[in-house]
Scaffold this motif. Structure first.
Motif, PDB file in Angstrom:
ATOM      1  N   PHE A   9      57.094  49.947  48.382  1.00  0.00           N
ATOM      2  CA  PHE A   9      56.489  48.820  49.072  1.00  0.00           C
ATOM      3  C   PHE A   9      57.530  48.177  49.957  1.00  0.00           C
ATOM      4  N   MET A  10      57.144  47.879  51.183  1.00  0.00           N
ATOM      5  CA  MET A  10      58.067  47.280  52.123  1.00  0.00           C
ATOM      6  C   MET A  10      57.760  45.796  52.253  1.00  0.00           C
ATOM      7  N   ASP A  11      58.796  45.026  52.326  1.00  0.00           N
ATOM      8  CA  ASP A  11      58.644  43.575  52.403  1.00  0.00           C
ATOM      9  C   ASP A  11      58.483  43.139  53.859  1.00  0.00           C
ATOM     10  N   ILE A  12      57.328  43.485  54.433  1.00  0.00           N
ATOM     11  CA  ILE A  12      56.970  43.048  55.779  1.00  0.00           C
ATOM     12  C   ILE A  12      55.522  42.571  55.729  1.00  0.00           C
ATOM     13  N   THR A  13      55.149  41.741  56.680  1.00  0.00           N
ATOM     14  CA  THR A  13      53.777  41.247  56.695  1.00  0.00           C
ATOM     15  C   THR A  13      52.827  42.360  57.145  1.00  0.00           C
ATOM     16  N   TYR A  20      54.449  47.941  63.710  1.00  0.00           N
ATOM     17  CA  TYR A  20      55.439  48.997  63.581  1.00  0.00           C
ATOM     18  C   TYR A  20      54.762  50.367  63.547  1.00  0.00           C
ATOM     19  N   ALA A  21      53.657  50.465  62.835  1.00  0.00           N
ATOM     20  CA  ALA A  21      52.927  51.736  62.744  1.00  0.00           C
ATOM     21  C   ALA A  21      52.488  52.207  64.127  1.00  0.00           C
ATOM     22  N   LEU A  22      51.958  51.311  64.938  1.00  0.00           N
ATOM     23  CA  LEU A  22      51.513  51.686  66.279  1.00  0.00           C
ATOM     24  C   LEU A  22      52.707  52.007  67.187  1.00  0.00           C
ATOM     25  N   ASP A  23      53.830  51.325  66.973  1.00  0.00           N
ATOM     26  CA  ASP A  23      55.044  51.649  67.719  1.00  0.00           C
ATOM     27  C   ASP A  23      55.507  53.076  67.391  1.00  0.00           C
ATOM     28  N   LEU A  24      55.447  53.421  66.121  1.00  0.00           N
ATOM     29  CA  LEU A  24      55.796  54.776  65.692  1.00  0.00           C
ATOM     30  C   LEU A  24      54.862  55.801  66.336  1.00  0.00           C
ATOM     31  N   VAL A  69      43.115  54.977  63.702  1.00  0.00           N
ATOM     32  CA  VAL A  69      44.243  54.736  62.810  1.00  0.00           C
ATOM     33  C   VAL A  69      43.895  53.605  61.858  1.00  0.00           C
ATOM     34  N   GLU A  70      44.066  53.864  60.578  1.00  0.00           N
ATOM     35  CA  GLU A  70      43.898  52.829  59.560  1.00  0.00           C
ATOM     36  C   GLU A  70      45.262  52.554  58.946  1.00  0.00           C
ATOM     37  N   CYS A  71      45.623  51.282  58.823  1.00  0.00           N
ATOM     38  CA  CYS A  71      46.898  50.884  58.234  1.00  0.00           C
ATOM     39  C   CYS A  71      46.630  50.197  56.899  1.00  0.00           C
ATOM     40  N   LYS A  72      47.308  50.632  55.864  1.00  0.00           N
ATOM     41  CA  LYS A  72      47.134  50.074  54.522  1.00  0.00           C
ATOM     42  C   LYS A  72      48.479  49.566  54.015  1.00  0.00           C
ATOM     43  N   HIS A  73      48.608  48.248  53.949  1.00  0.00           N
ATOM     44  CA  HIS A  73      49.830  47.602  53.458  1.00  0.00           C
ATOM     45  C   HIS A  73      49.624  47.326  51.973  1.00  0.00           C
ATOM     46  N   TYR A  74      49.719  48.386  51.172  1.00  0.00           N
ATOM     47  CA  TYR A  74      49.393  48.318  49.751  1.00  0.00           C
ATOM     48  C   TYR A  74      50.624  48.519  48.877  1.00  0.00           C
ATOM     49  N   LYS A  75      50.529  47.994  47.655  1.00  0.00           N
ATOM     50  CA  LYS A  75      51.544  48.268  46.643  1.00  0.00           C
ATOM     51  C   LYS A  75      51.132  49.469  45.804  1.00  0.00           C
ATOM     52  N   SER A  76      49.838  49.655  45.618  1.00  0.00           N
ATOM     53  CA  SER A  76      49.360  50.766  44.789  1.00  0.00           C
ATOM     54  C   SER A  76      49.073  51.996  45.649  1.00  0.00           C
ATOM     55  N   ALA A  77      49.010  53.140  45.006  1.00  0.00           N
ATOM     56  CA  ALA A  77      48.798  54.413  45.700  1.00  0.00           C
ATOM     57  C   ALA A  77      47.451  54.430  46.424  1.00  0.00           C
ATOM     58  N   ILE A  78      47.420  55.125  47.547  1.00  0.00           N
ATOM     59  CA  ILE A  78      46.193  55.280  48.329  1.00  0.00           C
ATOM     60  C   ILE A  78      45.332  56.330  47.634  1.00  0.00           C
ATOM     61  N   THR A 103      52.173  51.740  53.367  1.00  0.00           N
ATOM     62  CA  THR A 103      53.479  51.400  52.816  1.00  0.00           C
ATOM     63  C   THR A 103      53.629  52.004  51.430  1.00  0.00           C
ATOM     64  N   SER A 104      52.542  52.514  50.873  1.00  0.00           N
ATOM     65  CA  SER A 104      52.556  53.091  49.544  1.00  0.00           C
ATOM     66  C   SER A 104      52.368  54.603  49.619  1.00  0.00           C
ATOM     67  N   ASN A 105      52.437  55.245  48.479  1.00  0.00           N
ATOM     68  CA  ASN A 105      52.253  56.685  48.413  1.00  0.00           C
ATOM     69  C   ASN A 105      50.769  57.048  48.388  1.00  0.00           C
ATOM     70  N   PHE A 106      50.471  58.343  48.352  1.00  0.00           N
ATOM     71  CA  PHE A 106      49.104  58.835  48.352  1.00  0.00           C
ATOM     72  C   PHE A 106      48.851  59.642  47.087  1.00  0.00           C
TER      73      PHE A 106
END
Length: 196
Positions: A9-13, A20-24, A69-78, A103-106
């Protein structure tokens, strides 16, 4: 060490994460003809309206190509269900491909479903972190690599199933354009099919 099958988990909003995801993605798709990348797009479809975190459109071989593109800023696995929801949106909107960035694993089921339906799964991790990967089921191999993303604090990891035996990982950066190849793959197949 970064292990793609473990929670991270990354400590970003959430907003920072989406940007950042769209920049990537912009870095990965640089050079595509008529490239348009939009954040927070509302798309009308035959079965309703969809709010999409990111939308990529470009032209290749004369074909307009759409990716959501779907972005999921989650702590738990997707989970597999999150990939199924994205697949449903792809079909309703008429997009060619989908990308789910987290931000989490799959979970394994999510990776397998994505692989079978041409959906890219990307996990954001800190750049410069050593990582391990699973080459075969239950075997973790240390790659001794430290991905470098040209001074950016985060890097994306494209993950996919290796025929049920494990997970392959490719770090995305200016010098590694595997996501661009992934996007172009379907267009090339479609063009070939039309010729035959």
């Amino acid at each position: 060490m970064f292990i793609p099958t473990k929670k991270a988990f990354m400590d970003i909003t959430p907003e920072q994460f989406e940007k950042y995801a769209l920049d990537l993605l912009a870095e990965q798709t640089r050079g595509l003809e008529n490239l348009v990348i939009e954040h927070n797009k509302l798309i009308e479809a035959y079965d309703g309206n969809y709010q999409i975190d990111g939308y990529i459109q470009f032209t290749m071989m004369g074909i307009d190509f759409k990716t959501i593109v779907e972005c999921k800023h989650y702590k738990s696995a997707i989970t597999r269900e999150k990939v199924q929801i994205l697949l449903s949106k792809i079909r309703s909107i008429g997009a060619h491909k989908g990308i789910l960035i987290s931000t989490s694993n799959f979970q394994r089921g999510a990776i397998e479903l994505a692989q079978n339906h041409g959906i890219a799964l990307i996990q954001i991790t800190e750049a410069g972190t050593e990582y391990e990967l699973r080459d075969r089921m239950n075997i973790i191999m240390n790659s001794r690599s430290k991905p470098y993303n040209y001074g950016k604090p985060y890097s994306g990891v494209l993950q996919k199933s290796t025929n049920g035996e494990g997970i392959s990982c490719s770090y995305l950066s200016r010098s590694n354009k595997v996501l661009k190849d992934f996007l172009e793959e379907k267009i090339k197949k479609e063009k070939k099919r039309l010729k035959d």
